[in-house]
Design an enzyme around this catalytic site. Structure first.
Site, PDB file in Angstrom:
ATOM      1  N   LYS A 100     -37.490  31.766 -18.871  1.00 31.59           N
ATOM      2  CA  LYS A 100     -36.838  31.203 -19.745  1.00 31.59           C
ATOM      3  C   LYS A 100     -35.474  30.871 -19.874  1.00 31.59           C
ATOM      4  O   LYS A 100     -35.314  32.182 -19.274  1.00 31.59           O
ATOM      5  CB  LYS A 100     -37.397  32.466 -20.729  1.00 31.59           C
ATOM      6  CG  LYS A 100     -38.598  32.422 -21.622  1.00 31.59           C
ATOM      7  CD  LYS A 100     -37.855  33.707 -22.813  1.00 31.59           C
ATOM      8  CE  LYS A 100     -39.270  33.625 -23.880  1.00 31.59           C
ATOM      9  NZ  LYS A 100     -39.135  34.511 -24.491  1.00 31.59           N
TER      10      LYS A 100
ATOM     11  N   MET B  36     -26.235  34.843 -23.995  1.00 27.89           N
ATOM     12  CA  MET B  36     -25.773  33.824 -25.280  1.00 27.89           C
ATOM     13  C   MET B  36     -25.528  33.036 -25.704  1.00 27.89           C
ATOM     14  O   MET B  36     -25.665  32.964 -26.893  1.00 27.89           O
ATOM     15  CB  MET B  36     -27.617  34.220 -25.544  1.00 27.89           C
ATOM     16  CG  MET B  36     -28.644  34.646 -24.484  1.00 27.89           C
ATOM     17  SD  MET B  36     -30.301  34.711 -25.532  1.00 27.89           S
ATOM     18  CE  MET B  36     -30.092  36.548 -26.033  1.00 27.89           C
TER      19      MET B  36
ATOM     20  N   ASP C 244     -38.803  36.957 -14.784  1.00 27.84           N
ATOM     21  CA  ASP C 244     -38.192  36.059 -16.234  1.00 27.84           C
ATOM     22  C   ASP C 244     -37.008  34.825 -14.778  1.00 27.84           C
ATOM     23  O   ASP C 244     -36.699  35.659 -13.993  1.00 27.84           O
ATOM     24  CB  ASP C 244     -37.013  36.922 -17.001  1.00 27.84           C
ATOM     25  CG  ASP C 244     -37.630  37.120 -18.270  1.00 27.84           C
ATOM     26  OD1 ASP C 244     -38.494  36.816 -18.495  1.00 27.84           O
ATOM     27  OD2 ASP C 244     -37.009  38.386 -19.104  1.00 27.84           O
TER      28      ASP C 244
END
Ligand code: SAH
Length: 459
Positions: free
Chosen positions: A269, A382, A247
């Site tokens: 991502k 996040m 990632d």
């Protein structure tokens, strides 16, 4: 392209050479390498031609050309080196149905013979349509140098081995086998004077064994960024990896630990930015594992935390690929470590929540009411974009505006930054955050906490 290159099958067919001088000899040297039946008509043939005829390499007719000489000849060469005689020879041979080349006369020739690099059965033909003979010679010289003399031998032996090599599945596997044969194993065997066929068998066995070895996928936690926070298991997996699929969160410092020969693939991502779709990632992992590779699927932090691990495991199970999960240090652990706090603390919070600020549908709804009670701690992943929204929810459910909140940006990395705030100014505190950040709700850095007025009052 006026002259279209073809390779003409001459086995069992006649080729006519008209004339017996130097030009004929030069052409014959080339033609005699072919399997065609070479016929020469010449009333005054050169000694070489006489010798070849005597040895049975060609059929010589010691006379002038006559109609019908070129019957059943797909090609004929007019080699008189005299324009008038060659023109007549051309007309006569053409009337027999042959395509005629007039030596050194591009304009009158119906076909031309290219410059040739001969590594039979590998033949490289070079043509410039007569535009650049010097260039053609240069290319030929370059190729002569580039293609070792063993090329022909390797190709000849390979031809007999093609059926046996079909034991390998068609496509990439078989191509890799042949590439290794032509590029390394074959030339090495020729050079060492070894039996090339035995080398081929050995090489095939090696490739078949690799083919039979099933692939495997390690779903590995790369930790928060500091390579020293990798587990030993993660390091070992990286040491063995054929392919690493990682990632965007995994830093170069970690990728550098992968085996040098490993293929490193990024399926970055990041937030809402461009990314490889999960389905594509699943397919990529399965494809490499099915090809027999040891795949390390490297994910930031711990793969079991907001890592979409289950989707990948489901894809592997569906494909019948073996896998193992190697845990990693999650961003929450690294973030509390950075502020010397605990995620749980006796007398303060007996549970901790790991939350995501957004999910597939947008901002993620959570049990804001439970979280609003005093002493609650949550590690919010996040959460940058959702900060304002979460702040509103928590305040609405009665959380104290003075609840400490700490943003740890780039936890464990050289560019780690700690932003202290309270719930009241949480949204503003995220403005300045560029890297990945974890929001620690209910926690302040240990030192800062000592200085809070509330603490002083309690003294
Ligand atoms: N599996 C990961 C989390 C993936 S979700 C883990 O266990 O850590 C991605 C989020 O993790 C980021 O948006 C950020 O909130 C957090 N994160 C990952 N690495 C981080 C780091 N080094 N510092 C702070 N937050 C990090």
């Amino acid at each position: 392209m006026n002259h279209f290159p073809i390779f003409l099958a001459l086995e069992g067919r006649r080729v006519l050479v008209i004339g017996g001088g130097d030009a004929a000899v030069a052409k014959l040297r080339l033609l005699l390498k072919s399997t065609g039946h070479i016929n020469v008509v010449a009333s005054d043939p050169a000694p070489e031609i006489l010798a070849w005829a005597a040895e049975g390499h060609l059929t010589l007719h010691r006379r002038e050309q006559s109609p019908g000489d070129a019957l059943c000849c797909p090609i004929a060469y007019a080699c008189h080196e005299d324009p008038a005689r060659d023109a007549a020879a051309l007309r006569m041979a053409a009337a027999d149905g042959a395509l005629v080349n007039v030596v050194d006369d591009l304009a009158n020739s119906q076909f031309i013979t290219p410059a040739i690099v001969d590594r039979d059965p590998v033949t490289v033909a070079i043509g410039t349509e007569g535009a650049a003979p010097v260039l053609a010679r240069k290319i030929k010289a370059d190729l002569e140098e580039r293609l070792p003399a063993s090329t022909g031998k390797l190709a000849r032996i390979a031809k007999g081995f093609r059926r046996i090599a079909e034991a390998l599945p068609m496509g990439a596997k078989r191509r890799a086998f042949w590439a290794e044969y032509y590029e390394t194993a074959g030339p090495r065997a020729v050079e060492a004077g070894e039996d090339v066929e035995a080398t081929l068998h050995g090489l095939l066995d090696t490739h078949l064994a690799a083919e039979a070895r099933p692939g495997h996928v390690d779903l590995v936690g790369a930790g928060p960024g500091d390579p020293e926070l990798l587990t030993l298991k993660a390091r070992k997996a990286l040491d063995r990896a054929d392919v690493v699929i990682h990632d965007a969160l995994v830093p170069d410092a970690v990728l550098e630990l992968a085996r040098r020969e490993a293929v490193i693939l990024s399926v970055g991502k990041r937030g809402f930015g461009p990314s490889t779709s999960q389905a594509e990632i699943d397919a990529l992992i399965v494809e490499h594992a099915r090809a027999g590779a040891h795949v390390v699927r490297l994910k930031g932090g711990d793969p079991t935390i907001f890592g979409r691990l289950d989707e990948e495991i489901e894809a592997l199970e569906a494909a019948g690929v073996s896998y193992a999960v190697v845990p990693g240090i999650t961003a929450a652990s690294a973030s509390v470590a950075a502020i010397a706090q605990s995620l749980t603390k006796r007398g303060r919070n007996g549970s901790v929540r790991l939350l995501t600020g957004h999910d597939v549908k947008g901002f993620a709804d959570q049990d804001w009411h439970a979280l609003s009670r005093p002493g609650e701690v949550a590690a919010i992943y996040m959460g940058k974009r959702a900060a304002r929204w979460m702040q509103g929810r928590l305040l609405m459910h009665g959380a104290a505006p003075s609840t400490p909140v700490t943003l740890v940006e780039n936890a464990s990395r050289p560019d780690q930054r700690i932003h202290t705030a309270t719930l009241a100014d949480l949204a503003a505190a995220t403005d300045d955050v560029a890297g990945p950040a974890l929001i620690l709700f209910g926690l302040a850095p240990r030192a800062a906490q000592v200085q809070t007025p509330a603490f002083e009052e309690a003294l």
